[in-house]
Scaffold this active site. Sequence first.
Site: not given
Ligand code: PAJ
Length: 265
Positions: A39, A149, A151, A189
């Site tokens: 994030h 992301g 990911k 997670r």
């Molecule tokens: P969340 O899982 O909190 O992820 C928020 C953002 O961070 C997403 O765009 C996700 O792809 C990115 N992200 C998470 N882990 C990452 C990593 N290791 N490297 C790069 N980016 C990473 O995705 C969500 O929330 C929800 O579905 C949301 C878009 C907020 C809608 O509720």
Amino acid sequence: MNPVVVRAISALRQAVHDVRRRGLTVGFVPTMGALHEGHASLIRAARKETGFVVVSIFVNPTQFGPHEDLARYPQPFEKDLALCAVESADLVFAPQVETLYPQGFRTAVEVGGLQDVLEGSSRPGHFRGVATVVLKLFHLVSPDHAYFGQKDAQQVRIIQQMTRDLNLPVEVRVCPIVREADGLALSSRNVFLDTAQRKNATVLYRSLVEAQAMIKQGERSSTVLQRMLTERITATPGVILDSAAIVDADSLQPIDPLREQVLIA
Ligand code: PAJ
């Protein structure tokens, strides 16, 4: 400096209106909190490109299935705020569930064809929940750029499609996956994994890298690659495979033999 924390829609709209009048561009990073370096990398990308950075923290109930982990999804709010402060986010939008989904809420966004495949096939309704909340957040924040992301490759593809189909005035930016030293992608997670599970989880990265190497050496058979992935992953103790698929990066449909850009999911 600590970001301003806003819970109400009216206060969010007022704040964004004010910064726009000052001529600043707005960058937006939607999250569900439990923030980590993945994030943080999105917030940094937004900070670099835009004048005012909004991070939303909202554990969106509509994207969780009835047997999923909504109730135990980690919510370390104070720690999240500290990370936003370190990364110089300007505003954190953290609405209550009733604020985004008041009694009687009925509307949903469906991105046909893309939402029901891959992760969507084992999590029915998941991407409808994601698309709906992201559209709402886009309307509320009205950002110039929004950061996601890679990911969550299917999520990215769906948001891009929705943005194009609905003519949303937002540029979607896709940022690289941030991984641990041993290759595991950072995820909120991962805290659910015990030591052995944490170690075994690296099979995902190892098998992806192996598939990529095979493709670089000329392998074009999706069947061969899929067999390797399935064998590697199912042979790992404690790992249950949902699906291992090689798809066209645009349509997310299976492709065999491989051509153009593919996604291994
Ligand atoms: P969340 O899982 O909190 O992820 C928020 C953002 O961070 C997403 O765009 C996700 O792809 C990115 N992200 C998470 N882990 C990452 C990593 N290791 N490297 C790069 N980016 C990473 O995705 C969500 O929330 C929800 O579905 C949301 C878009 C907020 C809608 O509720």
